[in-house]
Scaffold this active site. Structure first.
Site, short mmCIF file in Angstrom:
data_model
loop_
_atom_site.label_atom_id
_atom_site.label_comp_id
_atom_site.label_asym_id
_atom_site.label_seq_id
_atom_site.Cartn_x
_atom_site.Cartn_y
_atom_site.Cartn_z
N LEU A 352 0.84 -1.20 0.00
CA LEU A 352 0.00 0.00 0.00
C LEU A 352 0.86 1.24 0.00
O LEU A 352 0.48 2.29 -0.48
CB LEU A 352 -0.88 0.02 1.25
CG LEU A 352 -2.02 -0.97 1.29
CD1 LEU A 352 -2.66 -0.98 2.66
CD2 LEU A 352 -3.06 -0.63 0.23
N GLY A 355 5.99 4.23 4.67
CA GLY A 355 6.05 5.54 5.31
C GLY A 355 6.28 5.33 6.77
O GLY A 355 6.32 4.19 7.23
N GLY A 356 6.42 6.42 7.47
CA GLY A 356 6.61 6.29 8.90
C GLY A 356 7.69 5.29 9.20
O GLY A 356 8.84 5.51 8.89
N PHE A 357 7.31 4.16 9.74
CA PHE A 357 8.31 3.25 10.24
C PHE A 357 8.56 2.01 9.38
O PHE A 357 9.33 1.17 9.75
CB PHE A 357 7.92 2.82 11.65
CG PHE A 357 7.90 3.97 12.59
CD1 PHE A 357 9.04 4.34 13.26
CD2 PHE A 357 6.75 4.70 12.78
CE1 PHE A 357 9.04 5.41 14.11
CE2 PHE A 357 6.74 5.78 13.65
CZ PHE A 357 7.88 6.14 14.31
N GLY A 358 7.86 1.89 8.29
CA GLY A 358 8.09 0.70 7.50
C GLY A 358 7.11 0.59 6.35
O GLY A 358 6.39 1.53 6.03
N ASP A 471 2.96 11.44 16.93
CA ASP A 471 3.30 11.65 15.52
C ASP A 471 2.07 12.03 14.69
O ASP A 471 1.75 11.39 13.70
CB ASP A 471 3.98 10.39 14.96
CG ASP A 471 4.84 10.70 13.74
OD1 ASP A 471 5.04 11.90 13.44
OD2 ASP A 471 5.31 9.76 13.09
#
Ligand SMILES: *[C@@H]1O[C@H](CO)[C@@H](O)[C@H](O)[C@H]1NC(C)=O
Ligand SMILES: *[C@@H]1O[C@H](CO)[C@@H](O)[C@H](O)[C@H]1NC(C)=O
Ligand SMILES: *[C@@H]1O[C@H](CO)[C@@H](O)[C@H](O)[C@H]1NC(C)=O
Ligand SMILES: *[C@@H]1O[C@H](CO)[C@@H](O)[C@H](O)[C@H]1NC(C)=O
Ligand SMILES: *[C@@H]1O[C@H](CO)[C@@H](O)[C@H](O)[C@H]1NC(C)=O
Ligand SMILES: *[C@@H]1O[C@H](CO)[C@@H](O)[C@H](O)[C@H]1NC(C)=O
Ligand SMILES: *[C@@H]1O[C@H](CO)[C@@H](O)[C@H](O)[C@H]1NC(C)=O
Length: 664
Positions: A352, A355-358, A471
């Protein structure tokens, strides 16, 4: 006498591996005994391998030829001279699916990069000088992370960088096959040696970059061919070398051999003399299997071995970490096999976004047929994992229509998988910044704002314990089928709070959303959430990112810009131009002012989320903004200190993890 002989012998040995000539050229088949100017983590291994960064967090490394070369002719006006170089490199990520930033071939007027930042700044530039013509840096980047702030095209590309990390030309890694002309993809971070050629023709200003696997002859058609006038970039005397940087994604960057020549074609490398690569763990495993197989001399034992291999492979494929303390989380614990099947083996077509952390994958749980989103987070530290899992499981019990439901988790070696409800409309930043999608109307935006406010109020005040989101930003607001905003990704930031030693505090958050006191104390509170919510309000109302590049590569805070307009009495002019003025003036004004109020530099001046809710519902009137309100600009620590590379392709916002040494 004997020592003299030894010296001569030594020099001979060194000469057979490396040679540097006065005519502006050198060939290093391995770097044993080569005089390089190194800094950071860069070092030459005993076997001659040049390692720029090893698998250490925030590692940076540079290696330059110690003497500069003359890049300008003596004619007036001076023209840029031609040069040519080729080198063999390897990018070895610690985890096979995700890698640190990458490697850059650099031509620079200086070898001093002490003010440069790691991660996406590739140890070349910092926030203030990125893009500045005074840099005098040409880079050929081999980039394995997609950073939206530099408009990276993907997480596996080759680019030409002139004074800036925003490439003037870039393309996916690969080569054109000489016989068929077909393009063949290559994966940079695949732990195998690859060769690159960079050729610049000064007269017609043509820069070619060609990539190929080792050992393949240089393909005829270059991967990139650009006409670039380098006369303002090159100075008379320039250094050549490499720069490389990790964030928190651990990767070893190395160079095996390097050849360079001014005004001519760089001499080819001798592959037989190149040093070997360090074996990665996964390679050890496959080699053991390869030794085992020939031992099975008859069909029967072959069959047995094959079965064992299959079983072992299956074991490895679905292996997960499950410890005693996790028994109590039974219902929240997913098996890796189930998630693997749900996402069709984490295939790219189920991706999908990242982003962010993975990376996040779409899936359908085989047992219940429920649509889910699975987030894979690489995380090597087991310290604090127990507390973290306890926390996410407890967060999983949160129920609110504006909070994305966390369904459960799974743990493997080096990674954590989180399972969420699937949100069909993706994240809000996609709608705000993707010009190919219809603009969200004001009514839709206002509803999303209220939804997010109500979700955050629930986390702060209405649940049994206070949950700090840490966040808040447009890319963490997901839209359900009715375009209602739902807060996602909360608590994840905590994962990186645990397991850090006493000397560093990781501040997790996103540039432009970080409250000033957060960068100095490192402590996330409901007040720092409110600050980020203020930045989010401005982002949604203005349709602009909280930090945008301004003139001369300076970063401009959206907050400052709105504040200036408010002081000049032109507040409404900051509304998103895609709305074409189609909004109730009072509502727009209220949201903009509320954004400024929430992002006030002083925590005490910020409202609580309950007050915010009242203002948005019109139940109480907002206080006037204090006339002495001034912003603090981009916090200076952040400019100086390290960044991380948790910014990836589809999450188009600027997302960083800061690492402040010596913080509280
Ligand atoms: C990386 O190199 C540094 C210094 O050169 C060393 O202290 C560290 O242990 C190395 N780390 C790994 C993972 O090899
Ligand atoms: C390496 O090269 C630099 C620049 O030419 C020189 O100053 C230095 O002495 C050399 N070091 C060695 C060990 O040869
Ligand atoms: C950017 O370049 C200008 C000159 O072009 C210089 O005055 C300024 O100091 C540079 N800024 C930075 C941050 O290096
Ligand atoms: C090569 O990579 C591009 C970009 O990732 C992809 O769209 C394309 O399908 C790949 N081609 C092949 C033959 O794998
Ligand atoms: C760059 O590539 C083009 C196309 O193959 C070729 O004609 C040209 O000579 C090359 N230039 C250099 C400097 O290698
Ligand atoms: C970028 O590289 C491609 C591929 O070599 C080339 O066709 C194109 O002209 C280049 N673009 C620029 C702006 O140099
Ligand atoms: C950024 O780098 C430039 C040198 O290119 C330096 O003058 C400046 O002080 C650095 N800025 C910060 C905030 O470190």
């Amino acid at each position: 006498m004997a020592s003299r002989l030894l010296k001569t012998l030594l020099i001979l040995v060194i000469l057979s591996f490396a040679s540097s000539r006065e005519d502006g050229s050198f060939v290093f088949n391995g770097f044993r005994g080569v005089n390089l100017s190194l800094d950071g983590f860069a070092s030459v291994m005993p076997d001659g391998l040049l390692v720029l960064t090893n698998a250490s967090s925030q590692a940076i490394g540079h290696a330059f030829h110690p003497k500069p070369f003359k890049f300008k002719s003596d004619t007036t006006p001076a023209t840029t001279l031609s040069f040519s170089t080729t080198f063999v490199f390897a990018i070895i990520p610690k985890y096979s699916y995700i890698s640190g930033k990458g490697l850059v071939f650099v031509v620079s007027h200086t070898t001093d990069f002490s003010t440069a930042l790691p991660a996406q700044y590739m140890a070349l530039f910092n926030l203030s000088d990125n893009g500045n013509a005074t840099n005098h840096v040409l880079g050929i980047e081999l980039d394995t992370i997609a950073n939206s702030e530099f408009q990276d095209i993907n997480d596996n590309h080759v680019g030409i960088d002139v004074n800036s990390l925003q490439s003037t030309n870039s393309t996916g890694a690969g080569y054109y096959d000489d016989s068929t002309g077909a393009f063949q993809n290559m994966t940079l971070a695949s732990s195998v040696p690859m060769q690159i050629w960079v050729d610049y023709e000064g007269e017609d200003m043509q820069l070619n970059v060609t990539l190929a696997p080792v050992p393949m002859a240089k393909p005829n058609k270059p991967l990139l061919s650009s006409t670039i006038d380098l006369s303002s970039v090159m100075m008379d005397s320039m250094y050549v070398g490499f720069s490389s940087a990790n964030g928190h994604l651990l990767t070893t960057h190395c160079v095996l051999g390097w050849s360079f020549k001014m005004n001519g074609i760089a001499e080819p490398l001798d592959y037989a003399k190149l040093p070997p690569l360090p074996l990665s763990d996964s390679k050890h495993k496959s080699q053991k299997l390869a030794i085992w197989l020939p031992l099975a001399s008859c069909t029967f034992s072959l069959l047995v071995v094959a079965t064992v291999v299959l079983v072992v492979k299956r074991r490895i494929k679905y292996a997960e970490l499950l410890e005693d303390w996790e028994q109590e989380y039974g219902p929240h614990r997913f098996s890796y096999k189930e998630l693997f099947r749900a996402t069709k083996g984490f295939k790219d077509k189920t991706l999908l976004g990242s982003g962010g952390f993975g990376k996040v994958y779409q899936g359908v749980l085989p047992s219940s047929k429920v649509e889910v989103a699975v987030k894979r987070i690489s995380h090597e530290s087991r310290q604090g994992m127990k507390e973290f899992v306890a926390e996410i499981v407890s967060i999983g019990q949160l129920r609110h229509r504006n909070v994305v439901q966390l369904l459960g988790y799974c743990r493997r070696k080096g990674e954590l998988l989180l399972v969420y409800d699937y949100m069909p409309n993706g994240s809000l930043d996609g709608f705000l910044y993707d010009k190919t999608r219809p603009a969200l109307s004001w009514a839709q935006r206002f509803r999303i704002i209220k939804g997010v406010a109500s979700g955050l109020l629930y986390l702060h005040e209405d649940w049994e314990q206070i949950v700090v989101h840490r966040d808040i930003k447009a890319s963490n607001v997901l839209l359900d089928s009715g375009l209602n905003g739902q807060l996602g990704d909360f608590g994840l930031a905590r994962l990186y709070d645990h397991g850090t030693d006493a000397h560093t505090t990781h501040i997790v958050g996103t540039m432009g959303y970080l409250a000033p006191e957060l960068t100095s104390t490192g402590k996330a509170t409901t007040k720092t959430d409110v600050f980020a919510f203020g930045a989010f309000l401005l982002e949604v109302a203005c349709g602009r990112r909280p930090v945008e590049p301004g003139a001369e590569g300076q970063q401009v805070l959206l907050l400052d810009w709105v504040l200036e307009n408010w002081k000049r009495g032109t507040l409404l002019a900051t509304g998103d131009s895609r709305l074409a003025g189609d909004f109730p003036v009072e509502e727009m004004e209220a949201v903009l002012k509320l954004g400024l109020l929430c992002s006030h530099p002083s925590p005490d001046a910020r409202p609580t989320m309950r007050q915010v809710m009242h203002f948005l519902d019109g139940d109480s009137t907002m206080p006037e903004l204090p006339p002495a309100y001034t912003s603090i600009g981009v916090p200076s620590q952040i400019q100086r200190e390290g960044f991380d590379d948790y910014t990836m392709s589809s999450s188009s916002s600027v997302s960083h993890m800061f690492s402040l040494s010596g913080g509280g």
